[in-house]
Motif scaffolding. Structure first.
Motif, short mmCIF file in Angstrom:
data_model
loop_
_atom_site.label_atom_id
_atom_site.label_comp_id
_atom_site.label_asym_id
_atom_site.label_seq_id
_atom_site.Cartn_x
_atom_site.Cartn_y
_atom_site.Cartn_z
N VAL A 126 0.88 -1.17 0.00
CA VAL A 126 0.00 0.00 0.00
C VAL A 126 0.91 1.22 0.00
CG1 VAL A 126 -1.74 1.31 1.25
CG2 VAL A 126 -1.81 -1.20 1.27
N VAL A 127 0.82 2.05 -1.03
CA VAL A 127 1.68 3.22 -1.14
C VAL A 127 1.09 4.34 -0.28
CG1 VAL A 127 2.55 5.00 -2.70
CG2 VAL A 127 2.51 2.60 -3.42
N ARG A 128 1.96 4.94 0.54
CA ARG A 128 1.55 6.03 1.42
C ARG A 128 2.55 7.17 1.24
NH1 ARG A 128 -2.49 3.95 4.43
NH2 ARG A 128 -2.46 1.73 4.99
N ASP A 129 2.24 8.10 0.36
CA ASP A 129 3.13 9.23 0.04
C ASP A 129 4.49 8.70 -0.42
OD1 ASP A 129 1.14 11.10 0.73
OD2 ASP A 129 1.65 10.91 2.84
N THR A 130 5.56 9.06 0.28
CA THR A 130 6.90 8.60 -0.10
C THR A 130 7.25 7.25 0.50
OG1 THR A 130 7.89 9.76 1.79
CG2 THR A 130 7.75 10.97 -0.30
N ASN A 131 6.26 6.56 1.04
CA ASN A 131 6.47 5.30 1.76
C ASN A 131 5.67 4.17 1.12
OD1 ASN A 131 7.84 6.84 3.97
ND2 ASN A 131 5.76 7.62 4.28
N ALA A 132 6.05 2.95 1.45
CA ALA A 132 5.31 1.78 0.96
C ALA A 132 5.16 0.79 2.10
CB ALA A 132 6.05 1.13 -0.21
N GLU A 133 3.90 0.50 2.45
CA GLU A 133 3.59 -0.43 3.53
C GLU A 133 3.37 -1.84 2.98
OE1 GLU A 133 0.38 -1.15 7.17
OE2 GLU A 133 0.26 0.69 5.98
N THR A 134 3.98 -2.81 3.62
CA THR A 134 3.82 -4.20 3.21
C THR A 134 2.45 -4.72 3.62
OG1 THR A 134 6.18 -4.59 3.52
CG2 THR A 134 4.77 -6.53 3.40
N ARG A 135 1.75 -5.35 2.68
CA ARG A 135 0.50 -6.04 3.02
C ARG A 135 0.84 -7.33 3.76
NH1 ARG A 135 -3.99 -4.12 0.26
NH2 ARG A 135 -3.55 -2.80 -1.57
N TRP A 136 0.15 -7.58 4.85
CA TRP A 136 0.45 -8.78 5.63
C TRP A 136 0.14 -10.06 4.87
CZ3 TRP A 136 3.18 -10.01 9.79
CH2 TRP A 136 3.69 -8.94 10.54
N SER A 137 -0.82 -10.02 3.98
CA SER A 137 -1.12 -11.22 3.18
C SER A 137 0.06 -11.60 2.29
CB SER A 137 -2.36 -10.98 2.33
OG SER A 137 -2.18 -9.86 1.48
N ALA A 138 0.93 -10.63 1.96
CA ALA A 138 2.09 -10.90 1.11
C ALA A 138 3.17 -11.67 1.84
CB ALA A 138 2.66 -9.59 0.58
N LEU A 139 3.08 -11.77 3.17
CA LEU A 139 4.10 -12.47 3.94
C LEU A 139 3.76 -13.93 4.21
CD1 LEU A 139 5.10 -9.76 6.59
CD2 LEU A 139 6.13 -10.26 4.36
N ARG A 140 2.52 -14.30 3.95
CA ARG A 140 2.12 -15.68 4.23
C ARG A 140 2.98 -16.66 3.44
NH1 ARG A 140 -2.58 -18.20 6.38
NH2 ARG A 140 -2.83 -20.34 5.61
N GLY A 141 3.61 -17.59 4.15
CA GLY A 141 4.43 -18.62 3.52
C GLY A 141 5.81 -18.17 3.09
N THR A 142 6.25 -16.98 3.53
CA THR A 142 7.54 -16.46 3.06
C THR A 142 8.72 -16.82 3.95
OG1 THR A 142 7.16 -14.36 4.19
CG2 THR A 142 6.49 -14.50 1.86
N GLY A 143 8.49 -17.48 5.08
CA GLY A 143 9.60 -17.81 5.97
C GLY A 143 9.84 -16.72 7.01
N PRO A 144 10.85 -16.90 7.84
CA PRO A 144 11.05 -15.97 8.96
C PRO A 144 11.54 -14.59 8.54
CG PRO A 144 12.82 -17.59 8.90
CD PRO A 144 11.81 -18.03 7.88
N HIS A 145 12.19 -14.48 7.39
CA HIS A 145 12.72 -13.19 6.96
C HIS A 145 11.87 -12.62 5.82
CE1 HIS A 145 16.52 -15.08 8.66
NE2 HIS A 145 16.28 -14.04 9.43
#
Length: 460
Positions: free
Chosen positions: A111-130
């Motif tokens: 999710v883009v927030r001005d000059t920043n980008a927030e990670t969607r939590w659904s994008a982390l599912r199954g990605t491992g500890p890092h």
């Protein structure tokens, strides 16, 4: 782990450090970098020990007003150090646009927030500890600079080094020389102090200022770099040194028309010599541009603003230091805090489901939910979940061995029986005995939101 010499005191937390520096400034022995005497006196008025200390002397007043806002003397501009061009990454798929961010930002991940980008939590599912590098959140004050590692040099200077070198005659170290020094690898999360800020308004009905992050302004990585202690000692660290202040090579930051210089924030020498890294790798790869290439500071367990990206110089001072990033910004203001604001402390305990808002689930089927919990003070000890609005709680199953400075993954099964909107809750407790509260303590800038989040989903 590098140990520090006997003259260095135990590592303070940010609140203790702030109180000590306020007393020293009032006594005329600390220097304020980049803001005025009146502003710091406002902070001092809120310090509990201010009345018992002597009035501000000539030394302190001169130091507060006479030090330049930034050592490099650069004006705010769009020019990047080294003359390299600046660019926003090319679009990919349903990529969103963000001013000054280099990497692609697919809408399914960010999710883009001005000059920043927030990670969607659904994008982390199954990605491992890092957190994968392409899904790691981006917090920028200004645009990401594109720096050439071959031309990068770190300057170390100040009254806390042997010979008191000035910025123009600093001790320097290049990229390859840094990489040739003994390195360490450490897993740790970096989190913006405003993570969760949006929930002050949406969950507690309390409007705050700043970027309305949900919980995606955090990422964990395997960092490789050289202990800052190693570099400081090679540069001639003196016993009388008390503070170090890393500064970034990004453009100067303008606030309400005032040039505050490059992002910088002081650290006590005790913290600098304990676990701070000059990191040049992330998850086994060179740092990406958006995350500090070629070298950044990593300050485990402290709020993310301390982990300066694109570090270009480090002042080592025999007198205490202040900057706008620990006075007018990154402080707690509000009815529950002193008039001059309270310093940020280590982040509280937090939890998040790896789900999108209002994600759909089929009724009458068992669903395996996943999430992560973390704490800035101690390893997470346990996680509980509730599927009935907090009336009943049951333990989640931890998937990782809890460690200080990093998050832990967990899982829990849920069998929804009725259609409609449901609230999923998760709360963690850390080894220091801190449990997420039902309500976060309000502050006007929305820092340190640590309450249990009500994650709404739809059962169909």
């Amino acid at each position: 782990m590098t140990s520090f010499p006997p003259h260095v005191p135990a590592v303070p937390d940010e609140a203790d450090y702030d109180r000590v520096r306020l007393r020293q400034w009032l006594a005329g022995t600390a220097r304020a970098d980049g803001f005025g005497r009146r502003e710091l006196l406002r902070l001092l008025a809120a310090a509990p020990t201010a009345a018992a200390l002597p009035a501000l002397g000539a030394t302190g007043a001169a130091a507060a007003s006479g030090h330049p806002a930034h050592a490099s003397g650069r004006a705010a501009s769009s020019a990047t150090p080294g003359g390299a061009p600046r660019a926003a990454g090319a679009a990919r798929g349903r990529a969103a646009a963000a001013p000054g961010i280099v990497k692609p930002l697919p809408a399914e991940w960010f999710v883009v927030r001005d000059t920043n980008a927030e990670t969607r939590w659904s994008a982390l599912r199954g990605t491992g500890p890092h957190t994968p590098l392409d899904r790691f959140f981006v917090r920028n004050h200004v645009a990401t600079p594109r720096l050439d590692a071959a031309r990068w040099r770190l300057r170390l200077w100040g009254s806390g080094l042997r010979g008191a070198p000035t910025y123009d005659r600093a001790v320097e170290i290049g990229y390859e020389e840094l990489r040739s020094l003994p390195s360490v690898t450490r897993s740790a999360f970096v989190e913006c102090a405003g993570n969760g800020r949006g929930y002050f308004a949406t969950q507690q009905g309390e409007p705050v200022s700043g970027t309305p992050w949900t919980l995606g302004a955090i990422g964990s990585a395997r960092w490789r770099g050289v202990p800052l202690a190693t570099v400081l000692r090679r540069a001639g660290l003196l016993e009388r040194a008390v503070d170090v202040m890393p500064r970034g090579l990004d453009d100067d930051y303008l606030s309400d028309g005032v040039n505050l210089g490059p992002v910088r924030r002081p650290l006590p020498v005790a913290k600098a010599l304990s676990d701070v890294l000059l990191a040049y790798e992330m998850n086994g790869e060179p740092l990406p541009h958006d995350h500090g290439h070629p070298v950044r500071v990593l300050v485990p367990s402290w709020n993310g603003v301390a982990s300066i990206k694109w570090v270009g110089d480090i002042e080592v001072s025999a007198e205490p230091l202040y900057s706008p990033w620990n006075t007018r910004m990154y402080r707690l203001f509000g009815p529950a805090h002193p008039e001059g604001g309270a310093p940020l402390t280590r982040a509280g305990v937090r939890s998040a489901f790896e789900l999108d808002p209002h994600q759909r689930f089929a009724a009458g089927r068992t669903h395996r939910l996943t999430g992560r919990s973390w704490s800035g003070a101690a390893p997470v000890r346990s996680v509980e979940v509730s599927f009935d609005g907090g009336a009943r709680w049951r333990p989640a199953r931890l998937l990782d061995r809890p460690r200080a400075g990093d998050w832990v993954r967990w899982t829990a099964d849920w069998l929804p029986r009725h259609q409609g909107t449901a609230a999923l809750l998760a709360r963690a407790t850390d080894a220091a005995g801190r449990t997420q509260p039902d309500r976060a303590v309000y502050n006007t800038h929305g820092y340190l939101f640590d309450a249990v989040v009500r994650h709404l989903v739809e059962v169909v």
